[in-house]
Scaffold this active site. Sequence first.
Site, short mmCIF file in Angstrom:
data_model
loop_
_atom_site.label_atom_id
_atom_site.label_comp_id
_atom_site.label_asym_id
_atom_site.label_seq_id
_atom_site.Cartn_x
_atom_site.Cartn_y
_atom_site.Cartn_z
N ASP A 1 -13.95 5.78 -4.03
CA ASP A 1 -13.40 5.49 -5.26
C ASP A 1 -13.72 6.13 -6.13
OD1 ASP A 1 -11.31 3.53 -3.76
OD2 ASP A 1 -12.51 1.97 -3.91
N SER B 1 0.87 -1.01 0.31
CA SER B 1 -0.02 0.19 -0.20
C SER B 1 0.63 0.90 -0.22
CB SER B 1 -1.13 0.11 0.52
OG SER B 1 -1.85 0.86 1.20
N GLY C 1 -14.12 -6.45 -8.74
CA GLY C 1 -14.20 -6.70 -7.10
C GLY C 1 -14.96 -5.53 -6.95
N GLY C 2 -14.45 -4.57 -5.27
CA GLY C 2 -15.11 -3.49 -4.75
C GLY C 2 -14.39 -2.12 -5.94
N LYS D 1 -13.35 -4.65 0.80
CA LYS D 1 -14.10 -3.12 0.80
C LYS D 1 -15.63 -3.55 1.09
CE LYS D 1 -11.21 -0.64 -2.54
NZ LYS D 1 -11.11 -0.38 -3.47
#
Length: 284
Positions: free
Chosen positions: A104, A15, A131-132, A67
């Site tokens: 996001d 990250s 995905g999220g 998420k």
Amino acid sequence: MTAWAEVIGDPITQSKSPAIHGFWIEQLGLDARYEARLVHADGLADYLDARRGDADWCGCNVTMPHKQAVLDFLDEVDPVAARIGAVNTIVRRTNGTLVGTNTDMSGFLEPVMGELASRHLFRMARVLGTGGAARAIVAGLAEHGFTIVLAGRDPEKARGILDTLAPTGEHYAVQLDHFAGPTDFAFDDRSQCLDLVVNASPLGMRGQPALAFDWSHAPPGSIAYDIVTDPVATPFLDGARARGLATIDGLAMLVGQAAGAFELFFGMKPPRDRDAELRDMLAR
């Protein structure tokens, strides 16, 4: 007492969020800190329960694969996150209530807002991944009038995302490998159209296989957008550049979504006039 926030995920060592938030904290001279924490799926409930009682903890960002899972452990979810069905930011109120939101979508749209301000006869996006992050991307594109082709390993899941987040308009769900081989499709004049090709999957991330995408599927003048941040220069974007297409890398969305979260955590806007310096630091 020092205010603090963090990012959680599994894995988490890759990250870049601590570097981003740490840069802004330093630039603003805040008495604050931002950390990364490994949280496994079976530890989410205990993690959040422990954070409720920490008055200095402002909240956390949420990355893969949590998420959607965190929704079950929050006291409130704001309308944006509820519609998307995924949370990337959790904020702790002073009474210990945990509220989920999603930055996001705004982070993804930020680098294309100039294009979206123009008028087009037609807008189409090919989005790869379910995905999220993909959910937020689909929701944002649907709001801006795109016809969406959503590709995933499970087309039924892709269809469900489209039906939920883009219920109006004509959208298509396809297998992820639909775009892997070449096509001889003759694209029409796209001079007044906006075409996006988005890698919303982890494919191409360090340690992951590359995304199989043949650029003959991209109309002339397309914009290639990869949300992968490590590495910044992905095979997906390299392929787009080889075709002479404009590209947007994952740092654009990462910094954009982080800016929204930073303001929620620490109560002030980050110094976006230092974005070039920040990007140079992140790309090293």
